[in-house]
Design a protein around this motif. Structure first.
Motif, PDB file in Angstrom:
ATOM      1  N   THR A  24      11.516   5.682   6.671  1.00 26.50           N
ATOM      2  CA  THR A  24      10.082   5.637   6.956  1.00 26.50           C
ATOM      3  C   THR A  24       9.388   4.718   5.970  1.00 26.50           C
ATOM      4  O   THR A  24       9.551   4.851   4.747  1.00 26.50           O
ATOM      5  N   VAL A  25       8.610   3.785   6.512  1.00 29.14           N
ATOM      6  CA  VAL A  25       7.905   2.776   5.716  1.00 29.14           C
ATOM      7  C   VAL A  25       6.410   2.879   6.006  1.00 29.14           C
ATOM      8  O   VAL A  25       5.996   2.867   7.173  1.00 29.14           O
ATOM      9  N   LEU A  26       5.607   2.978   4.956  1.00 35.07           N
ATOM     10  CA  LEU A  26       4.158   2.985   5.090  1.00 35.07           C
ATOM     11  C   LEU A  26       3.623   1.599   4.802  1.00 35.07           C
ATOM     12  O   LEU A  26       3.933   0.998   3.766  1.00 35.07           O
ATOM     13  N   VAL A  27       2.794   1.084   5.709  1.00 32.32           N
ATOM     14  CA  VAL A  27       2.140  -0.211   5.530  1.00 32.32           C
ATOM     15  C   VAL A  27       0.659   0.053   5.260  1.00 32.32           C
ATOM     16  O   VAL A  27      -0.028   0.643   6.096  1.00 32.32           O
ATOM     17  N   GLN A  28       0.187  -0.375   4.108  1.00 36.50           N
ATOM     18  CA  GLN A  28      -1.219  -0.189   3.772  1.00 36.50           C
ATOM     19  C   GLN A  28      -2.056  -1.295   4.401  1.00 36.50           C
ATOM     20  O   GLN A  28      -1.813  -2.479   4.189  1.00 36.50           O
ATOM     21  N   GLY A  29      -3.069  -0.889   5.179  1.00 37.63           N
ATOM     22  CA  GLY A  29      -3.924  -1.871   5.834  1.00 37.63           C
ATOM     23  C   GLY A  29      -3.285  -2.336   7.118  1.00 37.63           C
ATOM     24  O   GLY A  29      -2.304  -3.084   7.104  1.00 37.63           O
ATOM     25  N   ALA A  30      -3.835  -1.898   8.238  1.00 32.05           N
ATOM     26  CA  ALA A  30      -3.113  -2.030   9.503  1.00 32.05           C
ATOM     27  C   ALA A  30      -3.314  -3.362  10.210  1.00 32.05           C
ATOM     28  O   ALA A  30      -2.554  -3.682  11.118  1.00 32.05           O
ATOM     29  N   SER A  31      -4.308  -4.156   9.822  1.00 35.34           N
ATOM     30  CA  SER A  31      -4.727  -5.215  10.731  1.00 35.34           C
ATOM     31  C   SER A  31      -4.522  -6.634  10.232  1.00 35.34           C
ATOM     32  O   SER A  31      -4.720  -7.579  10.981  1.00 35.34           O
ATOM     33  N   GLY A  32      -4.164  -6.821   8.984  1.00 32.68           N
ATOM     34  CA  GLY A  32      -3.994  -8.173   8.473  1.00 32.68           C
ATOM     35  C   GLY A  32      -2.737  -8.841   8.971  1.00 32.68           C
ATOM     36  O   GLY A  32      -1.894  -8.232   9.642  1.00 32.68           O
ATOM     37  N   GLY A  33      -2.584 -10.118   8.625  1.00 28.66           N
ATOM     38  CA  GLY A  33      -1.437 -10.877   9.102  1.00 28.66           C
ATOM     39  C   GLY A  33      -0.117 -10.331   8.612  1.00 28.66           C
ATOM     40  O   GLY A  33       0.839 -10.182   9.379  1.00 28.66           O
ATOM     41  N   VAL A  34      -0.002 -10.025   7.309  1.00 30.21           N
ATOM     42  CA  VAL A  34       1.246  -9.487   6.774  1.00 30.21           C
ATOM     43  C   VAL A  34       1.500  -8.090   7.325  1.00 30.21           C
ATOM     44  O   VAL A  34       2.625  -7.742   7.697  1.00 30.21           O
ATOM     45  N   ALA A  35       0.440  -7.275   7.393  1.00 26.75           N
ATOM     46  CA  ALA A  35       0.602  -5.893   7.871  1.00 26.75           C
ATOM     47  C   ALA A  35       1.080  -5.850   9.312  1.00 26.75           C
ATOM     48  O   ALA A  35       1.999  -5.087   9.650  1.00 26.75           O
ATOM     49  N   VAL A  59       7.103   9.168   2.105  1.00 25.13           N
ATOM     50  CA  VAL A  59       7.833   8.089   2.770  1.00 25.13           C
ATOM     51  C   VAL A  59       8.870   7.492   1.831  1.00 25.13           C
ATOM     52  O   VAL A  59       8.854   7.700   0.620  1.00 25.13           O
ATOM     53  N   ASP A  60       9.792   6.721   2.422  1.00 24.31           N
ATOM     54  CA  ASP A  60      10.847   6.075   1.645  1.00 24.31           C
ATOM     55  C   ASP A  60      10.355   4.803   0.958  1.00 24.31           C
ATOM     56  O   ASP A  60      10.838   4.450  -0.122  1.00 24.31           O
ATOM     57  N   GLY A  61       9.425   4.116   1.593  1.00 16.42           N
ATOM     58  CA  GLY A  61       8.934   2.866   1.024  1.00 16.42           C
ATOM     59  C   GLY A  61       7.510   2.591   1.444  1.00 16.42           C
ATOM     60  O   GLY A  61       7.057   3.054   2.497  1.00 16.42           O
ATOM     61  N   VAL A  62       6.794   1.847   0.610  1.00 13.55           N
ATOM     62  CA  VAL A  62       5.430   1.412   0.917  1.00 13.55           C
ATOM     63  C   VAL A  62       5.370  -0.101   0.791  1.00 13.55           C
ATOM     64  O   VAL A  62       5.858  -0.677  -0.193  1.00 13.55           O
ATOM     65  N   MET A  63       4.796  -0.749   1.779  1.00 13.43           N
ATOM     66  CA  MET A  63       4.529  -2.179   1.737  1.00 13.43           C
ATOM     67  C   MET A  63       3.066  -2.366   1.357  1.00 13.43           C
ATOM     68  O   MET A  63       2.169  -1.962   2.096  1.00 13.43           O
ATOM     69  N   GLU A  64       2.831  -2.977   0.206  1.00  9.68           N
ATOM     70  CA  GLU A  64       1.505  -2.987  -0.411  1.00  9.68           C
ATOM     71  C   GLU A  64       0.988  -4.413  -0.583  1.00  9.68           C
ATOM     72  O   GLU A  64       1.585  -5.227  -1.299  1.00  9.68           O
TER      73      GLU A  64
END
Length: 321
Positions: free
Chosen positions: A158-169, A215-220
């Motif tokens: 499970t990976v959490l992505v902070q900020g749902a709408s940007g290009g990287v997200a 979660v296992d990881g966060v993309m920040e």
């Protein structure tokens, strides 16, 4: 030629120094070539450039833009790799201390034509439009490296992505979903969260919300506004991969939680030419395509920059030439 450029920095009012007008034709150095740009995408890097971050006044006027897809001097359809390594550098170009991105030392891609090193060109697959290909070299490559190269995470986690709408997200959600990760996101508005779910996110939460499980990881990529939540959302032994801080670079470090729960904090910057080639191949094999929020003519660049500055994005902003 027509181009989008900056002649003087403005830290507090970046749009006030955005210019669209005529600039000199590129003059490629030895080992470089000229690409006729068909599409170029916008990144937060371009807003930072307007503010003078990483782009001192003595290097201006500077054509903005890192990303492009177009046609080379031989008529080949190409994607431009944005990382320019120093002469003689070998290996991972993101580790070159003298590396730069297009629009930092060399003129950028938001123009009718751009000069680039020949080694920075990759063939554009016929199945990718110029607009789609132009989204890959910065935001999508950053996401690819974060998730597949730097994180050490495995499909099924499970990976959490902070900020749902940007290009990287949005790239992280689409790529992670295609590779078999369980992708969760946070978003400031119901509209942004719903858009992430449509892209394939498994769950979407309000910014800062308590999660049903760690979660296992966060993309920040957000920084100050989300850092504490990122640290607190991780299971013991989890990993944060950070590649930016659009809300500021001074987050609370939460060091006690980092060492007590043995978290890993990993930095990630852009990606290599080889990784961009792998990303292009992944798009070809899986059918995954970059998420484009809006396509605008180059002369309407101010509208695109305004949308990004105000956070009115749901994917990539692309300028067509």
């Amino acid at each position: 030629m027509r181009a989008v450029f900056v002649s003087t920095p403005s830290p507090d009012d970046p749009l006030s120094v955005l210019e669209v007008g005529e600039r000199p034709e590129p003059e490629p150095a030895d080992g470089w070539t000229t690409v006729t740009v068909k599409a170029a995408s916008l990144n937060h890097h371009d807003l930072f450039s307007l503010r003078g971050v990483g782009l001192p006044a003595e290097r201006m006027p500077m054509v903005l833009g890192c990303d492009a897809a177009g046609v080379d001097e031989d008529g080949n359809e190409v994607v431009v790799h944005a990382v320019v390594s120093s002469p003689g550098w070998t290996g991972d170009e993101t580790m070159d201390p003298k590396r730069s991105l297009l629009s930092e030392v060399h003129q950028g891609t938001l123009a009718e034509r751009v000069a680039v090193p020949r080694r920075n060109l990759l063939p554009k697959p016929a199945g990718l439009s110029f607009a789609e290909a132009a989204c890959l070299p910065t935001a999508w490559l950053t996401a690819y490296r974060m998730l597949f190269v730097r994180s050490g995470l495995r499909p099924g986690q499970t990976v959490l992505v902070q900020g749902a709408s940007g290009g990287v997200a949005t790239a992280l959600v689409v790529l992670g979903r295609a590779a078999g990760y369980r992708m969760w996101v946070t978003g400031r508005s119901e509209e942004k969260r719903a858009a992430a779910l449509r892209l394939g996110a498994d769950q979407a939460f309000e910014t800062g919300a308590r999660l049903p499980e760690r979660v296992d990881g966060v993309m920040e990529t957000v920084g100050k506004a989300t850092w504490s939540h990122s640290v607190r959302s991780l299971r013991p032994g989890g990993v944060i991969v950070t590649s930016g801080a659009t809300t500021g670079f001074d987050p609370s470090a939460e060091l006690n939680r980092v060492f007590f729960t043995q978290l890993s904090v990993i930095g990630s910057t852009m990606g290599t030419r080889d990784e961009l080639e792998s990303l292009v191949q992944m798009c070809s094999v899986t059918g995954v395509r970059p998420v484009i929020d809006v396509e605008l003519p180059l002369d309407e660049a101010r509208e695109g920059f305004t949308r990004m500055l105000e956070g009115r994005t749901a994917g990539k902003i692309v300028f067509t030439v």
